[in-house]
Design a protein around this motif. Structure first.
Motif, short mmCIF file in Angstrom:
data_model
loop_
_atom_site.label_atom_id
_atom_site.label_comp_id
_atom_site.label_asym_id
_atom_site.label_seq_id
_atom_site.Cartn_x
_atom_site.Cartn_y
_atom_site.Cartn_z
N LEU A 56 19.93 0.10 4.32
CA LEU A 56 18.84 0.01 3.80
C LEU A 56 18.06 1.47 3.91
O LEU A 56 17.12 1.96 3.03
N LYS A 57 18.17 2.08 5.18
CA LYS A 57 17.67 3.34 5.46
C LYS A 57 18.02 4.39 4.47
O LYS A 57 17.40 5.43 4.19
N GLU A 58 19.55 4.08 3.96
CA GLU A 58 19.92 5.10 3.10
C GLU A 58 19.20 5.02 1.64
O GLU A 58 18.83 6.01 1.00
N LYS A 59 18.45 3.72 1.34
CA LYS A 59 17.95 3.51 -0.03
C LYS A 59 16.51 3.72 -0.21
O LYS A 59 16.04 4.07 -1.34
N ASP A 119 12.31 4.43 1.61
CA ASP A 119 11.78 5.74 2.55
C ASP A 119 11.28 4.80 3.82
O ASP A 119 11.16 5.27 4.85
N TRP A 120 10.83 3.60 3.34
CA TRP A 120 10.31 2.70 4.61
C TRP A 120 11.06 1.46 4.55
O TRP A 120 11.21 0.49 3.42
N GLU A 131 5.67 5.53 -2.37
CA GLU A 131 7.06 5.39 -1.42
C GLU A 131 7.89 4.39 -1.99
O GLU A 131 7.50 3.43 -2.64
N ASN A 132 9.20 4.62 -1.43
CA ASN A 132 10.09 3.48 -1.63
C ASN A 132 10.06 2.42 -0.69
O ASN A 132 10.58 2.98 0.38
N VAL A 133 9.74 1.15 -0.82
CA VAL A 133 9.66 0.53 0.40
C VAL A 133 10.58 -0.83 0.35
O VAL A 133 10.65 -1.36 -0.78
N VAL A 134 11.05 -1.43 1.21
CA VAL A 134 11.62 -2.74 1.36
C VAL A 134 10.96 -3.24 2.47
O VAL A 134 10.69 -2.88 3.65
N ALA A 150 0.97 -1.18 0.05
CA ALA A 150 -0.09 -0.11 -0.03
C ALA A 150 0.81 1.25 0.10
O ALA A 150 0.85 2.32 -0.75
N LEU A 151 1.72 1.14 0.94
CA LEU A 151 2.89 2.42 0.85
C LEU A 151 3.54 2.54 -0.57
O LEU A 151 3.62 3.78 -1.01
N ALA A 152 3.97 1.43 -1.17
CA ALA A 152 4.66 1.65 -2.16
C ALA A 152 3.71 1.98 -3.44
O ALA A 152 4.02 2.55 -4.38
N ARG A 153 2.47 1.52 -3.46
CA ARG A 153 1.41 1.98 -4.32
C ARG A 153 1.41 3.64 -4.25
O ARG A 153 1.01 4.32 -5.34
N GLY A 154 1.45 4.21 -3.22
CA GLY A 154 1.37 5.49 -3.08
C GLY A 154 2.71 6.25 -3.25
O GLY A 154 2.81 7.61 -2.98
#
Lengths: 271, 97
Positions: A109-112, A114-115, A32-35, A26-30
């Protein structure tokens, strides 16, 4: 610098992995860059729920031990290119994770992203502690049921004492995500109400995910429920929760799946 | 089952809520204080051992958490023939564990 979120619960089977996948998507759909990271070493399942089980080559342990580079282990989602997965190892045990190794991977990962969303294993031992260690915020997944609420209370205590933020004297943000909620049963006083759970655990509410057939359907085919059927009731609830995570103010409602005529005829029970 | 029970709606969720509230009030106090009691026990024992020889089991510590205040109960059994130690000999030395 990205935010680190841990999805945790203490008790197993309440929906941590389902919620990690659904919120991550859901965050990625919005935009955001998410792992999403699976911390359940030896019992990994996030890859399966996300539909990436056949694409796993390297895993978190390989990265922690320096056998693979982070970029080699990350699996990019085929449906959303801003969503990535770092799988757990299926063959090793949790002792293969070191504090220094985990801290280093999370920092990278925090560098690359958003979440950075950490899917915690059940329990209160090493694996769960490592999953929550670097968290800036925590989603406590709870079923409206006595054993789940009790274990959540225990986990909240650990979030306040065993995380790096807590050790530095800072406050970790904690949110309650009530899953498998049945408003009708709650109305009949057969199930704890969200207000009861909120009063007992006293942390802010992130969302209420209704009990729904859609969750199993989505995991059957290896898709986060928010991607498999974005208009279903649990998906709407997860999308709202994701917006609240981003700091938006969204009114809390419990979406319900629409039942067909036969479902309505036979689905309703006499109190 | 009395006649009234037939008409009274018996519900389970309020029972769950009440049980949880009682249980968690207890668990929160126990989990938080277990370390504190152990630390207090050791330190109080060390202070007493500086001045008189007492048995480890002769020092009992209890912490009761009430609604508005808590009580710390320290119970030390001092034997009749307890010898006063010379302050210099044991000062600053923690009790042997």
């Amino acid at each position: 610098m990205g935010k680190v979120l841990v999805v945790t619960s203490g008790k197993g089977g309440v929906g941590k992995t389902t919620s990690t996948a659904a919120l991550g998507a859901a965050l990625a759909r919005g935009g955001e860059n998410v792992v999403v990271i699976d911390f359940d070493v030896g019992l990994r399942n996030l890859d399966l729920v996300m539909g990436a089980e056949r694409r796993v080559v390297f895993d978190l342990i390989n990265v922690v031990q320096g056998d693979a580079k982070l970029a080699q282990a990350l699996i990019r989602d085929k449906r959303i290119d801003t969503l990535s997965l770092l799988p757990a190892s299926q063959t090793r045990d949790k002792d293969a994770l070191t504090i220094e190794g985990v801290d280093k991977v999370i920092a990278e990962l925090k560098e690359k992203f958003d979440w950075v969303i950490c899917d915690s294993p059940a329990g209160i031992e090493r694996g769960a502690l490592l999953a929550m260690r670097n968290a800036d915020l925590a989603v406590v997944v709870t079923n409206p049921e006595v054993s789940s609420v009790r274990d959540s209370d225990r986990i909240i205590g650990m979030l306040d004492s065993k995380t790096l933020k807590a050790e530095r004297g800072e406050r970790i943000e904690k949110f309650l995500l009530v899953t498998r909620y049945d408003p009708q049963r709650a109305a009949r006083n057969e199930m704890l109400k969200v207000e009861d759970v909120l009063e007992i655990l006293s942390i802010p509410l992130l969302g209420i995910i209704p009990e729904s057939e859609e969750v199993l359907k989505a995991s059957n085919v290896g898709a986060p429920v928010t991607l498999n059927n974005p208009n279903s009731a649990p998906s709407k609830a997860y999308f709202d929760a994701a917006r609240r995570l981003k700091g938006e103010t969204v009114e809390v409602v419990v979406p319900m799946d629409r039942k067909g005529f036969m479902g309505r005829l036979f689905g309703r029970r006499v109190a | 089952m009395s006649l009234f029970d037939i008409f009274r709606k018996r519900t389970t969720a309020p029972v769950a809520r009440d049980r949880l509230q009682v249980l968690l009030a207890h668990e929160r106090s126990v989990i938080g204080k277990s370390d504190l009691i152990a630390v207090l026990q050791e330190e109080i024992l060390a202070v007493i051992a500086r001045h008189i020889s007492v048995d480890r089991d002769a020092v009992q510590i209890k912490l009761d958490r009430g609604a508005s205040f808590s009580t710390l109960e320290i119970d030390v059994e001092v034997p009749l023939d307890a010898k006063m130690k010379k302050p210099a000999t044991g000062a600053g030395v923690p009790a042997s564990v």
